[in-house]
Design an enzyme around this catalytic site. Structure first.
Site, PDB file in Angstrom:
ATOM      1  NE  ARG A  48       4.731  12.197  38.016  1.00  0.00           N
ATOM      2  CZ  ARG A  48       4.112  11.942  39.170  1.00  0.00           C
ATOM      3  NH1 ARG A  48       3.718  10.709  39.451  1.00  0.00           N
ATOM      4  NH2 ARG A  48       3.895  12.916  40.036  1.00  0.00           N
TER       5      ARG A  48
ATOM      6  N   GLY B  18      -0.365  17.077  16.509  1.00  0.00           N
ATOM      7  CA  GLY B  18      -1.455  16.444  17.258  1.00  0.00           C
ATOM      8  C   GLY B  18      -2.703  16.356  16.408  1.00  0.00           C
TER       9      GLY B  18
ATOM     10  CD  GLU C 294     -10.273  25.841  10.817  1.00  0.00           C
ATOM     11  OE1 GLU C 294     -11.381  25.275  10.941  1.00  0.00           O
ATOM     12  OE2 GLU C 294      -9.292  25.318  10.246  1.00  0.00           O
TER      13      GLU C 294
ATOM     14  N   GLY D  55      -8.389  19.380  16.632  1.00  0.00           N
ATOM     15  CA  GLY D  55      -9.242  19.642  17.783  1.00  0.00           C
ATOM     16  C   GLY D  55      -8.565  19.500  19.115  1.00  0.00           C
ATOM     17  CB  VAL D  56      -5.321  18.073  20.224  1.00  0.00           C
ATOM     18  CG1 VAL D  56      -4.180  18.877  19.609  1.00  0.00           C
ATOM     19  CG2 VAL D  56      -4.885  17.433  21.537  1.00  0.00           C
ATOM     20  N   GLY D  57      -6.214  21.384  20.261  1.00  0.00           N
ATOM     21  CA  GLY D  57      -5.951  22.706  20.852  1.00  0.00           C
ATOM     22  C   GLY D  57      -4.689  23.391  20.365  1.00  0.00           C
ATOM     23  CE  LYS D  58      -2.504  20.647  15.319  1.00  0.00           C
ATOM     24  NZ  LYS D  58      -3.731  19.836  15.584  1.00  0.00           N
ATOM     25  CB  SER D  59      -5.456  26.852  16.175  1.00  0.00           C
ATOM     26  OG  SER D  59      -5.122  26.115  15.021  1.00  0.00           O
TER      27      SER D  59
ATOM     28  CG  ASP E 175      -4.665  23.612   8.712  1.00  0.00           C
ATOM     29  OD1 ASP E 175      -5.061  22.716   9.478  1.00  0.00           O
ATOM     30  OD2 ASP E 175      -4.901  23.632   7.501  1.00  0.00           O
TER      31      ASP E 175
ATOM     32  CG  HIS F 281      -2.559  18.772  10.498  1.00  0.00           C
ATOM     33  ND1 HIS F 281      -3.320  19.873  10.145  1.00  0.00           N
ATOM     34  CD2 HIS F 281      -3.043  18.338  11.691  1.00  0.00           C
ATOM     35  CE1 HIS F 281      -4.231  20.088  11.086  1.00  0.00           C
ATOM     36  NE2 HIS F 281      -4.080  19.169  12.027  1.00  0.00           N
TER      37      HIS F 281
END
Length: 311
Positions: free
Chosen positions: A248, A158, A207, A161-165, A182, A143
């Site tokens: 960092r 991830g 999506e 809903g973390v923002g991949k797409s 996806d 995924h």
């Protein structure tokens, strides 16, 4: 745990390489090739079968053809029958050689596919091996999202809903390319390389929550998508955790193991206000720079150590 094996129908190879069908015993779709290994059966035609592998495609080139042509008909028939009776998965005549009558006769007798190619033996062997190595490669589905950024294949992982797409779409708008959203099918095509692609049913689609399914190829053009890409860097996106120590300087050489191959990886915390597309562009360029022998973090650390008088 047994390793899963894969196969490809002989008909696919016939179509891909435009083989001439001299004899096919049945529907070629039911004849399955299961190994990328290919043989030139010189020893087998000479009568040595101790290490003969019947599941391999057998190529008859100039040397084999000349060897058999120098025999009398009775001897030639005996050698060819000894070979064909072992039921190789398929026999391919290269360089456009006319099939010896005994080959056609024995292939019909033992129901062995007999094909012909105009390609030279070494050229055909290399092309066949490359094709089969991809088709039969070990694989898994993960995924995530796979994008090409400045020539680097970035596998974004991830939680949902973390923002991949959304990040992938932003990268496409900035001129990069989408490979999969996806679900990413990952194949091990060599001892050092993994290649990712999208399942055919969702290829070129993304999506976006609140909007739905969008066709990236139609919205942004053919240049915005790509069918396959080598995976160069794994990027784990996670929601920013207050107080967690994130790298960092870039001195930590983290890796992720996929199908037995260690890939470089980075973890990028996500929170409102961070431009992930730009960060991933920098990650791609930095990874490419490392492969070319320059590590910014190490060079920076050397300067700091030099200023402190540490050798």
């Amino acid at each position: 745990m047994m390793e899963e094996s894969y196969s490809i129908p002989l008909s696919s190879l016939i179509e891909e390489f435009n083989f001439e069908k001299i004899f096919l015993p049945e529907d070629a779709d039911s004849i399955l090739v299961t190994t990328p290994e290919i043989d030139r059966p010189g020893l087998a035609l000479a009568g040595f079968f101790d290490i003969f592998e019947s599941d391999r495609i057998q190529l008859i080139g100039n040397a084999e053809h000349k060897y058999l042509s120098n025999m009398n008909e009775e001897e030639r028939l005996r050698h060819i029958e000894d070979f064909i009776s072992r039921h190789p998965i398929a026999v391919i005549l290269t360089a456009g050689h006319e099939p010896l009558p005994q080959f056609t006769e024995m292939c019909r007798k033992y129901y062995v596919p007999l094909l012909r190619s105009l390609e030279l033996t070494t050229d055909l062997m290399a092309a066949l091996y490359a094709s089969l190595n991809v088709s039969l490669a070990p694989r898994i589905t993960r995924h995530g999202v796979l994008v090409e950024v400045y020539g680097e294949g970035l596998l974004l992982l991830g939680d949902s809903g973390v923002g991949k797409s959304e990040t992938a779409i932003e990268l496409v708008k900035r001129g990069h390319r989408l490979i999969a959203d996806d679900a990413v099918e990952i194949k091990k095509v060599s001892a050092k390389s993994l290649v990712g692609s999208a399942p055919e049913i969702i290829r070129h689609y993304v999506e976006l929550r609140g909007i739905g399914i969008v066709d990236v190829r139609r919205l942004f053009g053919m240049g915005a998508v790509k069918d396959t890409e080598k995976i160069d860097l794994v990027v784990s996106l996670e929601v920013w955790v207050q107080g967690k120590m994130y790298d960092r300087l870039g001195l930590d050489d983290s890796t992720v193991e996929i199908l037995g191959i260690e890939l470089p990886s980075v973890t990028i915390p996500v929170k409102p206000g961070r431009n992930l597309a730009i960060i991933l562009e920098i990650a791609a360029m930095n990874n490419r720079q490392k492969k070319m022998g320059y590590n910014t973090a190490e060079e920076f650390n050397k300067k700091i150590m030099g200023m402190m008088g540490v050798q």
